[in-house]
Design a protein around this motif. Structure first.
Motif, PDB file in Angstrom:
ATOM      1  N   PRO A  23       0.940  -1.175   0.024  1.00 24.20           N
ATOM      2  CA  PRO A  23       0.433   0.581   0.526  1.00 24.20           C
ATOM      3  C   PRO A  23       0.909   0.956  -0.300  1.00 24.20           C
ATOM      4  N   ARG A  24       1.961   1.219   1.244  1.00 28.45           N
ATOM      5  CA  ARG A  24       2.357   2.062   0.996  1.00 28.45           C
ATOM      6  C   ARG A  24       3.395   2.625  -0.751  1.00 28.45           C
ATOM      7  N   TRP A  25       3.498   1.416  -1.434  1.00 29.64           N
ATOM      8  CA  TRP A  25       4.386   1.901  -2.627  1.00 29.64           C
ATOM      9  C   TRP A  25       2.837   2.192  -3.613  1.00 29.64           C
ATOM     10  N   SER A  26       2.239   1.692  -3.427  1.00 25.48           N
ATOM     11  CA  SER A  26       1.056   1.943  -4.293  1.00 25.48           C
ATOM     12  C   SER A  26       0.941   3.766  -4.311  1.00 25.48           C
ATOM     13  N   ALA A  27       1.130   4.264  -3.313  1.00 24.62           N
ATOM     14  CA  ALA A  27       0.093   5.667  -3.011  1.00 24.62           C
ATOM     15  C   ALA A  27       1.023   6.496  -3.466  1.00 24.62           C
ATOM     16  N   ILE A  28       0.288   7.555  -4.055  1.00 20.11           N
ATOM     17  CA  ILE A  28       1.251   9.050  -4.924  1.00 20.11           C
ATOM     18  C   ILE A  28       2.208   9.684  -4.222  1.00 20.11           C
ATOM     19  N   ALA A  29       3.244   9.682  -4.657  1.00 18.35           N
ATOM     20  CA  ALA A  29       4.482  10.445  -4.117  1.00 18.35           C
ATOM     21  C   ALA A  29       4.243  11.833  -4.148  1.00 18.35           C
ATOM     22  N   ARG A  36       4.949   6.167  -5.665  1.00 20.18           N
ATOM     23  CA  ARG A  36       5.932   5.795  -5.019  1.00 20.18           C
ATOM     24  C   ARG A  36       6.712   4.855  -5.943  1.00 20.18           C
ATOM     25  N   ALA A  37       6.100   3.443  -6.015  1.00 17.71           N
ATOM     26  CA  ALA A  37       6.542   2.913  -6.756  1.00 17.71           C
ATOM     27  C   ALA A  37       7.494   3.252  -8.326  1.00 17.71           C
ATOM     28  N   ASP A  38       6.520   3.769  -9.006  1.00 15.84           N
ATOM     29  CA  ASP A  38       7.151   4.616 -10.455  1.00 15.84           C
ATOM     30  C   ASP A  38       7.880   5.131 -10.612  1.00 15.84           C
ATOM     31  N   LEU A  39       7.969   6.301  -9.043  1.00 10.96           N
ATOM     32  CA  LEU A  39       9.033   6.695  -8.616  1.00 10.96           C
ATOM     33  C   LEU A  39      10.740   6.455  -8.788  1.00 10.96           C
ATOM     34  N   VAL A  40      10.556   5.302  -7.656  1.00  8.03           N
ATOM     35  CA  VAL A  40      11.486   4.684  -7.675  1.00  8.03           C
ATOM     36  C   VAL A  40      11.984   3.887  -8.751  1.00  8.03           C
ATOM     37  N   HIS A  41      11.283   3.554 -10.026  1.00  5.46           N
ATOM     38  CA  HIS A  41      11.717   2.743 -11.045  1.00  5.46           C
ATOM     39  C   HIS A  41      12.220   3.064 -11.447  1.00  5.46           C
ATOM     40  N   LEU A  65       9.115  -5.692 -12.229  1.00  4.68           N
ATOM     41  CA  LEU A  65       9.258  -6.816 -11.814  1.00  4.68           C
ATOM     42  C   LEU A  65       7.934  -6.720 -10.763  1.00  4.68           C
ATOM     43  N   ASP A  66       7.022  -7.619 -10.928  1.00  8.19           N
ATOM     44  CA  ASP A  66       5.542  -7.591 -10.284  1.00  8.19           C
ATOM     45  C   ASP A  66       5.752  -7.662  -8.870  1.00  8.19           C
ATOM     46  N   ASN A  67       6.303  -7.411  -7.933  1.00  6.17           N
ATOM     47  CA  ASN A  67       6.365  -7.298  -6.842  1.00  6.17           C
ATOM     48  C   ASN A  67       7.587  -6.104  -6.696  1.00  6.17           C
ATOM     49  N   ASP A  68       6.513  -4.715  -6.125  1.00  3.05           N
ATOM     50  CA  ASP A  68       7.470  -3.417  -5.738  1.00  3.05           C
ATOM     51  C   ASP A  68       8.016  -3.512  -4.682  1.00  3.05           C
ATOM     52  N   LEU A  69       7.984  -4.537  -3.437  1.00  3.44           N
ATOM     53  CA  LEU A  69       8.687  -4.884  -2.936  1.00  3.44           C
ATOM     54  C   LEU A  69      10.786  -4.733  -3.020  1.00  3.44           C
ATOM     55  N   ALA A  70      10.909  -5.228  -4.540  1.00  6.23           N
ATOM     56  CA  ALA A  70      12.102  -5.873  -5.024  1.00  6.23           C
ATOM     57  C   ALA A  70      13.144  -4.287  -5.258  1.00  6.23           C
ATOM     58  N   LEU A  71      11.852  -3.382  -5.249  1.00  8.49           N
ATOM     59  CA  LEU A  71      12.781  -2.130  -5.925  1.00  8.49           C
ATOM     60  C   LEU A  71      13.860  -1.700  -5.276  1.00  8.49           C
ATOM     61  N   PRO A  72      13.689  -1.965  -3.904  1.00 11.49           N
ATOM     62  CA  PRO A  72      15.330  -1.825  -3.278  1.00 11.49           C
ATOM     63  C   PRO A  72      15.859  -2.080  -3.517  1.00 11.49           C
TER      64      PRO A  72
END
Length: 106
Positions: A23-29, A36-41, A65-72
């Protein structure tokens, strides 16, 4: 010295987001209208582009990747690749600036 600055910035960003759930990754930056996930990607892709440029290689898309938790982890990998490429200080400074801007925008 710039390499140290980049490594430190990446570590700070990873500490900031490494514990986030979906949910935190999906939130708007806070800056812009992307998640937030799009921004980090976008940051991961930019650092990968800088690495390709430093190595004289063609730029390639970094898979989303399908899982945003892999972004770090993706961020750590591309930052390590950039440091290993031994780019000039101006490229390292640009990467460090991008990392800092992303941290602020999250």
């Amino acid at each position: 010295m710039r390499g140290v600055e980049l490594a430190r910035g990446v570590e700070l960003l990873v500490r900031q987001v490494g514990h986030w759930q979906q949910p935190r990754w999906s939130a708007i930056a806070s800056a812009g209208n992307v998640s937030r996930a799009d921004l980090v990607h976008r940051l991961v892709q930019e650092i990968a582009n800088l690495t390709a440029d430093a190595e004289g290689e063609p730029r390639r898309g970094v898979p989303r990747l399908d899982n945003d938790l892999a972004l770090p982890d993706q961020l750590r990998v591309v930052a390590t690749d950039l440091l290993a490429a031994g780019p000039p200080d101006e490229i390292l400074a640009r990467a460090a600036t991008e990392v800092a801007a992303t941290r602020t925008a999250l």
